[in-house]
Design a protein around this motif. Sequence first.
Motif, short mmCIF file in Angstrom:
data_model
loop_
_atom_site.label_atom_id
_atom_site.label_comp_id
_atom_site.label_asym_id
_atom_site.label_seq_id
_atom_site.Cartn_x
_atom_site.Cartn_y
_atom_site.Cartn_z
N PRO A 168 0.71 -1.38 0.21
CA PRO A 168 0.13 0.02 0.01
C PRO A 168 0.89 1.21 -0.01
O PRO A 168 0.57 2.28 -0.92
N GLY A 169 1.82 1.14 0.75
CA GLY A 169 2.79 2.50 0.93
C GLY A 169 3.90 2.66 -0.37
O GLY A 169 4.69 3.48 -0.43
N GLY A 170 3.79 1.59 -1.29
CA GLY A 170 4.65 1.84 -2.48
C GLY A 170 4.70 2.82 -3.14
O GLY A 170 6.01 3.14 -3.71
N ARG A 171 3.49 3.38 -3.51
CA ARG A 171 3.58 4.78 -4.37
C ARG A 171 4.24 5.92 -3.76
O ARG A 171 4.96 6.60 -4.42
N SER A 172 4.08 5.91 -2.55
CA SER A 172 4.85 7.15 -1.84
C SER A 172 6.38 7.02 -1.83
O SER A 172 7.07 8.08 -2.11
N LEU A 173 6.81 5.78 -1.51
CA LEU A 173 8.32 5.20 -1.62
C LEU A 173 8.95 5.47 -3.20
O LEU A 173 9.86 6.00 -3.18
N HIS A 174 8.06 5.00 -4.04
CA HIS A 174 8.47 5.18 -5.21
C HIS A 174 8.63 6.62 -5.88
O HIS A 174 9.71 6.90 -6.60
N MET A 175 7.86 7.45 -5.42
CA MET A 175 7.89 8.95 -5.67
C MET A 175 8.97 9.54 -4.88
O MET A 175 9.55 10.37 -5.63
N ALA A 176 9.35 9.30 -3.72
CA ALA A 176 10.33 9.82 -2.89
C ALA A 176 11.72 9.21 -3.51
O ALA A 176 12.78 10.26 -3.78
N SER A 177 11.69 7.78 -3.98
CA SER A 177 13.06 7.73 -4.75
C SER A 177 13.39 8.24 -5.90
O SER A 177 14.34 8.43 -6.36
N ALA A 178 12.21 8.78 -6.51
CA ALA A 178 12.13 9.40 -7.98
C ALA A 178 12.85 10.89 -7.62
O ALA A 178 13.66 11.30 -8.37
N VAL A 179 12.49 11.42 -6.62
CA VAL A 179 13.00 12.74 -6.30
C VAL A 179 14.56 12.46 -6.01
O VAL A 179 15.38 13.41 -6.38
N ALA A 180 14.75 11.57 -5.29
CA ALA A 180 16.17 11.24 -4.83
C ALA A 180 16.97 11.01 -6.18
O ALA A 180 18.12 11.39 -6.21
N LEU A 181 16.35 10.23 -7.00
CA LEU A 181 17.18 9.87 -8.41
C LEU A 181 17.35 11.41 -9.25
O LEU A 181 18.32 11.17 -9.91
N LEU A 182 16.45 12.17 -9.25
CA LEU A 182 16.47 13.45 -9.71
C LEU A 182 17.85 14.30 -9.21
O LEU A 182 18.49 14.63 -10.16
N VAL A 183 17.68 14.04 -7.71
CA VAL A 183 18.97 14.85 -7.40
C VAL A 183 20.04 14.33 -7.59
O VAL A 183 21.14 14.84 -8.05
N VAL A 184 20.34 13.02 -7.64
CA VAL A 184 21.52 12.29 -8.16
C VAL A 184 21.94 12.45 -9.26
O VAL A 184 22.99 12.63 -9.49
N GLY A 185 20.85 12.45 -10.19
CA GLY A 185 21.23 12.72 -11.73
C GLY A 185 21.97 14.13 -11.96
O GLY A 185 22.58 14.45 -12.60
N ILE A 186 21.10 15.02 -11.34
CA ILE A 186 21.81 16.53 -11.22
C ILE A 186 23.54 16.46 -10.50
O ILE A 186 24.15 17.17 -11.45
N LEU A 187 23.61 15.86 -9.50
CA LEU A 187 24.88 15.55 -8.91
C LEU A 187 25.62 15.02 -10.15
O LEU A 187 26.94 15.36 -10.16
N HIS A 188 25.27 14.12 -10.60
CA HIS A 188 26.34 13.36 -11.59
C HIS A 188 26.50 14.28 -12.87
O HIS A 188 27.73 14.23 -13.15
N LEU A 189 25.61 15.13 -13.32
CA LEU A 189 25.96 16.26 -14.20
C LEU A 189 26.95 17.23 -13.99
O LEU A 189 28.02 17.37 -14.63
N LEU A 190 26.62 17.68 -12.45
CA LEU A 190 27.54 18.37 -12.10
C LEU A 190 29.01 18.08 -12.04
O LEU A 190 30.09 18.56 -12.42
N ALA A 191 29.14 16.80 -11.50
CA ALA A 191 30.46 16.11 -11.46
C ALA A 191 31.09 15.95 -12.77
O ALA A 191 32.31 16.11 -12.94
N ALA A 192 30.26 15.56 -13.80
CA ALA A 192 30.83 15.39 -15.33
C ALA A 192 31.35 16.95 -15.58
O ALA A 192 32.39 16.90 -16.23
#
Length: 117
Positions: free
Chosen positions: A29-53
């Motif tokens: 039942p709580g999978g949707r909120s966890l999936h959305m939260a991890s999507a936000v974390a993935l976006l932040v990590v993607g920005i960090l990846h681009l900045l590091a590159a």
Amino acid sequence: MQWLRAAVVLHVVALLFQAVTAGMLLSTPGGRSLHMASAVALLVVGILHLLAAILVWRPGGGSAAFIVPAALLLVLTVVQAVLGEMGVKTVHLPLGVLLFGGGVAQLGRVFPRRAVA
């Protein structure tokens, strides 16, 4: 280069965690909120990846070859999130697999294989 390597490893781990939470989305039942939260974390990590590159290239004097894949992964992550919010699962799911493959490919670029003597 160490920061870029760490960012790419973190990006691949975040992509893998996103796949795990996608399974939880279907089974708990709580999978949707966890999936959305991890999507936000993935976006932040993607920005960090681009900045590091970018930092490897410009101030670091390294190759700019890491920037385009990092930017492409970030753009596809945003597209992925929009498709997920719209409920377009027929594109959302395959794009997630493509993103993971792209992350692993980038991992191969920042950790090149060494020739065995």
